[in-house]
Design an enzyme around this catalytic site. Structure first.
Site, PDB file in Angstrom:
ATOM      1  N   LYS A  40       1.377  -7.127  10.907  1.00  0.00           N
ATOM      2  CA  LYS A  40       1.844  -7.909   9.758  1.00  0.00           C
ATOM      3  C   LYS A  40       2.090  -9.376  10.109  1.00  0.00           C
ATOM      4  O   LYS A  40       2.139 -10.230   9.214  1.00  0.00           O
ATOM      5  CB  LYS A  40       3.121  -7.298   9.184  1.00  0.00           C
ATOM      6  CG  LYS A  40       2.888  -6.114   8.261  1.00  0.00           C
ATOM      7  CD  LYS A  40       4.183  -5.696   7.592  1.00  0.00           C
ATOM      8  CE  LYS A  40       3.956  -4.585   6.580  1.00  0.00           C
ATOM      9  NZ  LYS A  40       5.217  -4.190   5.909  1.00  0.00           N
ATOM     10  N   HIS A  56      -2.715   4.145  10.284  1.00  0.00           N
ATOM     11  CA  HIS A  56      -1.665   4.719   9.435  1.00  0.00           C
ATOM     12  C   HIS A  56      -1.853   4.382   7.958  1.00  0.00           C
ATOM     13  O   HIS A  56      -1.047   4.797   7.121  1.00  0.00           O
ATOM     14  CB  HIS A  56      -0.266   4.289   9.912  1.00  0.00           C
ATOM     15  CG  HIS A  56       0.101   2.873   9.606  1.00  0.00           C
ATOM     16  ND1 HIS A  56      -0.401   1.800  10.303  1.00  0.00           N
ATOM     17  CD2 HIS A  56       0.937   2.350   8.660  1.00  0.00           C
ATOM     18  CE1 HIS A  56       0.107   0.686   9.826  1.00  0.00           C
ATOM     19  NE2 HIS A  56       0.922   0.987   8.823  1.00  0.00           N
ATOM     20  N   HIS A  57      -2.919   3.644   7.633  1.00  0.00           N
ATOM     21  CA  HIS A  57      -3.260   3.412   6.223  1.00  0.00           C
ATOM     22  C   HIS A  57      -4.547   4.145   5.823  1.00  0.00           C
ATOM     23  O   HIS A  57      -5.078   3.908   4.732  1.00  0.00           O
ATOM     24  CB  HIS A  57      -3.410   1.914   5.943  1.00  0.00           C
ATOM     25  CG  HIS A  57      -2.105   1.179   5.871  1.00  0.00           C
ATOM     26  ND1 HIS A  57      -1.188   1.375   4.863  1.00  0.00           N
ATOM     27  CD2 HIS A  57      -1.546   0.261   6.716  1.00  0.00           C
ATOM     28  CE1 HIS A  57      -0.133   0.606   5.068  1.00  0.00           C
ATOM     29  NE2 HIS A  57      -0.322  -0.079   6.187  1.00  0.00           N
TER      30      HIS A  57
END
Length: 518
Positions: free
Chosen positions: A378, A429-430
């Site tokens: 991020k 994880h997406h």
């Protein structure tokens, strides 16, 4: 004369210590041979142990007795009984079927011509061959003494061999333990194997190593590190507070002399340490009197215990350091992106789901350590996009999705399994169960289980808490959304496990609320 009856004063008979017996099996079809043999050896004593006679009158009975008794020291075996070679068949059975190589076999025959000594000695694993006519009482005594000495030495060698195997096994098991919680369990389990069990056990070491460190004390004192039975839940208490009387004196003696102190009901073993004053292994409720071999094994084991304990502490320090570094990175992420205790909750939820689906302890530990870095990518997302309250454009959504691949690139080149695991979770994880996720469109079990767990937990916690672009959803709405995405975004079996444990999941949220924003 007085009619009064006078009783002699009772004299308490001194009962000698029972040293056990040597089992001698007599196999002969003539009852007189049994009687004469027992009479000739009636006062026989060797190493403070008398003889215990067992009788068999044919080969079949003898074979059965060998199956029932695995501690027959000597067998006086007739050759000719129900058949001319019945005794030879028994000898062959003992060695090759019962696999008994310890019992000393002495063949006795009244008809030497039926089984010539030279042939028998060569073809059968026996230890002596005697004619009944030459076995006087004195010669019988001599033969049995020689046989018992041989049996004694062989059994001592075997006990040492078994003890060595147990020590090797115990050491391997102890050195494989990396958890302080499992350390004492490992000690008790291995000592139970060595000694046959015990009721209570305590491992005592200096306060600097206690699970609950104690400040401002003399570091030369010993404290309970962990224990079983009577000493369970006594961690952090001083030696003098948990053990008293003669047992305490024994502990102090073992520590002072750096030795093993043994009594009938308990033992104290000193464990040498390079980094500390030393430790003590205290066990009470011993099931039996220990032999010299037992004591020697305990001494060896005690040294391995301390080495293993130092190994556990070292591993714990390394793991704690790893965890703290990663947690601090996670806290930095939380602070930077204003996500409160999101990462802490995600870690706890992942560990919960991992345990419920049967992941191993090592896998759960690896997952818990790696998952705080799942959103490290991020940092690549511009804050103007990250904090945007309105709907994202297609180009902005593309930028956001790139964070998964970026997080993977940051971590992937590490040689450490933990960091490589974190890289995998950061990237995948997406991904969606139906293959419509990002960045690589993986689907189903092609997605690693760590990533599937993280995806579900991450989404659940995000929905349950407010963000700058949304309000927190109520539980009912979150559950409904998770059910709708079962088999689409999320692994259906994991959804079932999460819903089955929804109370525990919600308790994690309740115990770790986001700080109030002033």
């Amino acid at each position: 004369m007085s009619d009064e009856i006078l009783f002699a004063e009772d004299i308490e008979e001194e009962i000698g210590e029972d040293h056990g017996t040597w089992k001698v099996l007599i196999v002969d079809d003539e009852p007189e041979v049994h009687a004469v043999t027992k009479l000739a050896l009636s006062d026989f004593v060797f190493q403070e142990k008398r003889l215990e006679f067992i009788s068999a009158y044919n080969g079949k009975q003898a074979k059965q007795l060998f199956l029932e008794h695995n501690d027959i020291a000597v067998v006086l075996l007739d050759v000719v009984m129900e058949t001319d070679d019945a005794g030879l068949k028994v000898a062959d059975f003992v060695r090759n079927e019962a696999m008994n190589n310890f019992t000393r076999i002495i063949l006795r025959t009244g008809q030497p011509g039926q089984a010539p000594e030279r042939d028998v000695i060569i073809n059968y694993d026996i230890n002596d061959y005697k004619s009944k006519t030459e076995l006087t009482a004195q010669k019988l005594f001599t033969v049995v003494i020689a046989a018992l000495r041989s049996y004694r030495d062989i059994t001592v060698i075997e006990e040492n061999r078994i003890g060595l195997e147990k020590i090797i096994s115990a050491s391997a098991d102890l050195f494989s333990i990396h958890s302080l919680e499992h350390f004492i369990d490992g000690i008790v389990q291995q000592l139970a194997s060595l000694l046959g069990g015990s009721k209570d056990c305590a491992y005592l070491t200096s306060a600097v190593a206690c699970p609950r460190p104690i400040e401002n004390i003399d570091s030369s004192q010993l404290f309970v590190f962990t224990g079983k039975g009577e000493y369970q839940h006594r961690e952090g208490e001083r030696l003098e507070e948990v053990i008293s009387g003669k047992q305490l004196e024994s502990c102090q003696k073992a520590l002072q002399n750096k030795s093993l102190v043994y009594e009938d009901e308990y033992l104290v073993a000193y464990c040498k340490s390079k980094s500390m004053r030393g430790s003590l292994l205290y066990m009470s409720g011993l099931p039996r009197k220990l032999t010299k071999i037992d004591k020697r094994l305990v001494e060896i084991f005690a040294q391995n215990v301390q080495i293993a304990f130092d190994n556990v502490l070292l591993n714990k320090d390394i793991e704690d350091t790893q965890r703290e570094i990663i947690e601090r990175i996670g806290q930095a992420l939380e602070y930077h992106f204003g996500e409160g205790k999101h990462i802490l909750r995600v870690v706890k939820m992942c560990e919960l789901l991992g345990s419920k689906i049967g992941l191993s302890e090592d896998e759960i530990k690896m997952l818990g350590l790696a998952v705080p870095l799942h959103d490290i990518g991020k940092f690549k997302i511009p804050e103007v996009i990250l904090n945007k309250a309105d709907k994202l454009s297609d180009s902005e959504r593309k930028v956001v999705q790139n964070h998964a691949e970026f997080g993977y690139l940051v971590l992937k080149n590490s040689k450490r399994p933990l960091i490589r695991t974190a890289a995998l979770i950061a990237r995948d994880h997406h991904e969606y169960w139906n293959g419509k996720g990002y960045p690589r469109g993986k689907y189903g079990e092609e997605i690693h289980i760590f990533c599937r767990i993280t995806a579900l937990v991450d989404a659940y916690d995000a929905l349950r808490h407010s963000r700058n672009y949304k309000e927190a959803w109520p539980l009912e709405k979150v559950v409904e959304n998770i059910k709708q995405q079962k088999g689409l975004q999320f692994d259906p079996s994991l959804v079932d496990v999460l819903l089955e444990n929804i109370d525990a999941i919600e308790q994690i949220i309740a115990d770790n609320p986001d700080p109030l924003v002033e």
